[in-house]
Scaffold this motif. Structure first.
Motif, short mmCIF file in Angstrom:
data_model
loop_
_atom_site.label_atom_id
_atom_site.label_comp_id
_atom_site.label_asym_id
_atom_site.label_seq_id
_atom_site.Cartn_x
_atom_site.Cartn_y
_atom_site.Cartn_z
N GLY A 1 0.84 -1.18 0.00
CA GLY A 1 0.00 0.00 0.00
C GLY A 1 0.88 1.24 0.00
O GLY A 1 1.95 1.24 0.61
N TYR B 1 -9.56 -9.73 0.37
CA TYR B 1 -8.51 -8.73 0.18
C TYR B 1 -9.02 -7.38 0.65
O TYR B 1 -10.07 -6.91 0.20
CB TYR B 1 -8.09 -8.67 -1.29
N ILE C 1 -12.62 -2.32 -0.56
CA ILE C 1 -11.79 -1.33 -1.23
C ILE C 1 -11.96 0.04 -0.57
O ILE C 1 -13.07 0.52 -0.37
CB ILE C 1 -12.12 -1.28 -2.73
N GLY D 1 -2.10 -3.11 2.97
CA GLY D 1 -3.36 -3.79 2.75
C GLY D 1 -3.24 -5.15 3.39
O GLY D 1 -2.21 -5.49 3.98
N LEU E 1 0.83 -3.31 -6.57
CA LEU E 1 -0.42 -4.06 -6.42
C LEU E 1 -0.57 -5.15 -7.49
O LEU E 1 -1.34 -6.10 -7.30
CB LEU E 1 -1.62 -3.11 -6.49
N SER F 1 -7.93 -3.53 0.68
CA SER F 1 -6.93 -2.72 -0.02
C SER F 1 -6.12 -1.84 0.92
O SER F 1 -4.95 -1.55 0.65
CB SER F 1 -7.60 -1.85 -1.08
N TYR G 1 -3.50 3.47 -6.55
CA TYR G 1 -3.19 2.36 -7.46
C TYR G 1 -1.72 2.50 -7.84
O TYR G 1 -1.32 3.45 -8.53
CB TYR G 1 -4.07 2.41 -8.69
N LEU H 1 -8.49 -1.09 -9.96
CA LEU H 1 -8.10 -2.15 -9.04
C LEU H 1 -9.08 -3.32 -9.11
O LEU H 1 -8.67 -4.48 -9.04
CB LEU H 1 -8.02 -1.62 -7.61
#
Length: 348
Positions: free
Chosen positions: A191, A237, A267, A214, A248, A239, A244, A294
C-alpha cells in the motif's frame, strides 16, 4: 513469503475491547441489529454451500467487524462522531461528517484488531486511549513502534508487525468437537499513500504521511493432526489506504492467476486529499477511476466499497465509483453498504 508466526485467540473468553471494563463485567453480547443485510451468491454456488456462516458489519469509514466461528475481528477502529476532528499530518486535520453505526463503548467482545496504518482516521485518539492494552493487534512495523513505545502502563503489549508479503496464522480456539479447527492466515499486501518520485522521497524524510498496508485474509480450517496445511474457504482482500501503484500488480500474480481466487475485496476509496478540501494538492487514497482499475486487476468475486464519505477530506464521492462501475459493466460484482448494514457470506 517469510516464515509464518502464529497467535491464538479464544472467543469464548468474551473480553471487552476496552481497558476500563473489568473481566466478567456485563458486556453486550452482540452488535446492534443490522439496518439491512445483503448476501452474494455466485451462480455456480452449490445449494450445499449457499447458507451464510460469516458476516461483515460496516461501522463507518474503514471500520468493519468480521464475525466467523465465534471470532470477531475489527478493522481500523475509528469511532469519532460528526464534528470531531482528527490530526492527519503537519498542519492537516480532518472533520468527521458522519456517526459510527455503533459507539465504541457499546462494542461486544473483540478478539483481534487489524490496523492498516497509524493514522487518526483509522485509529483515533479515543480508541487509542480506551482499548485494553493486551488486545491483539496486527499492523505495520511503523504502527507497532508507536503502539509499543509509550509511557508506563500505556504501551500496547500484543502488537504484531507485518510488512508487505509477510504472513501469520491466527488460531481460533473453538469449542467444537470437529476434527478441523478454524484458522485465519493474515498476509500484508502493498500500500502507498504517496506514489513514486520526489514527493515520495520527501515524505520518507518528513514522515508526514505514515506507511500503510493492505491485507489478504484467508479463512479456513486445519485438520487437528496438522499444523500448517490451511484449507482456505474464503479469501478476503482489504486494499487499505493506497493509491493504485505498480506493486499491487503482484496480487493477481500470487493469487488469482495461481488458482487462489479472491472471494471478497474491501476497497478503500474517497480520493482523500491533503492538506484538505480547500487546497487539494495531493491525493492519498484511490478515487473512482483508480478504484475501478483495481477491481479489474484483482477480479474479486464481489467488491464492497468502504472509506468513502466519512471525513471532509474525501473528494471522490461514492456516486462517482458507482457510475464508473456501471460504465465498466461490473455492477453485478459490487455490493454497497451504508453504516450499520451487514454483508453475509459463506466460508467453505
Amino acid at each position: 513469503m517469510a516464515s509464518e508466526s502464529s497467535i491464538t485467540v479464544d472467543p469464548s473468553k468474551k473480553q471487552s475491547p476496552l481497558r476500563d471494563v473489568a473481566q466478567g463485567a456485563d458486556l453486550k453480547e452482540q452488535l446492534p441489529p443490522a439496518k439491512s443485510s445483503q448476501t452474494y451468491r455466485p451462480q455456480q454456488t452449490s445449494s450445499e454451500s449457499a447458507e451464510s456462516n460469516a458476516s461483515l458489519f460496516f461501522v463507518g469509514t474503514a471500520t468493519t467487524i468480521l464475525e466467523w466461528e465465534g471470532l470477531r475481528l475489527m478493522t481500523d477502529p475509528n469511532f469519532l462522531h460528526a464534528g470531531d476532528h482528527v490530526h492527519l499530518g503537519p498542519g492537516v486535520r480532518g472533520t468527521r461528517k458522519t456517526n459510527p453505526a455503533v459507539d465504541l463503548h457499546d462494542l461486544p467482545h473483540i478478539d483481534l484488531v487489524l490496523l492498516s496504518h497509524y493514522h487518526a482516521d483509522h485509529f483515533d485518539q479515543e480508541v487509542e486511549a480506551s482499548l485494553r492494552r493486551d488486545l491483539p493487534i496486527i499492523t505495520t512495523p511503523h504502527a507497532h513502534k508507536h503502539l509499543t513505545h509509550k509511557g508506563h502502563g500505556e504501551a500496547f503489549t500484543a502488537v504484531h508487525p507485518l510488512d508487505a508479503w509477510e504472513s501469520m496464522f491466527v488460531n481460533v480456539t473453538s469449542s467444537s468437537t470437529s476434527t478441523r479447527r478454524p484458522h485465519l492466515r493474515v498476509t500484508g499486501t502493498p500500500g502507498k499513500h504517496v506514489g513514486d518520485g520526489l514527493l515520495a522521497k520527501a515524505n520518507d524524510i518528513l514522515g508526514a504521511i505514515p506507511p500503510t498496508n493492505g491485507w489478504m485474509l484467508e479463512l479456513g480450517y486445519i485438520s487437528c493432526d496438522q499444523s500448517t496445511n490451511l484449507e482456505c474457504g474464503h479469501r478476503i482482500y482489504i486494499s487499505g489506504d493506497t493509491l493504485y501503484v505498480s506493486e499491487l500488480e503482484k496480487i493477481p500474480e500470487l493469487y488469482t492467476h495461481a488458482g487462489k481466487p479472491i472471494d471478497l475485496m474491501l476497497i478503500h476509496l474517497g480520493g482523500t486529499t491533503v492538506p484538505g478540501p480547500h487546497m487539494p494538492l495531493v491525493m492519498v487514497t484511490m478515487d473512482a477511476e483508480q478504484g475501478v482499475k483495481l477491481v479489474k486487476l484483482v477480479k474479486p468475486e464481489v467488491t464492497v466499497p468502504i472509506h468513502y464519505d466519512d471525513y471532509d477530506v474525501f473528494l471522490s464521492p461514492l456516486s462517482d465509483f458507482k457510475d464508473a462501475i456501471t460504465k465498466a459493466g461490473l455492477s453485478d460484482k459490487v455490493i454497497y453498504l451504508d453504516r450499520g448494514d451487514e454483508f453475509k457470506f459463506h466460508v467453505k
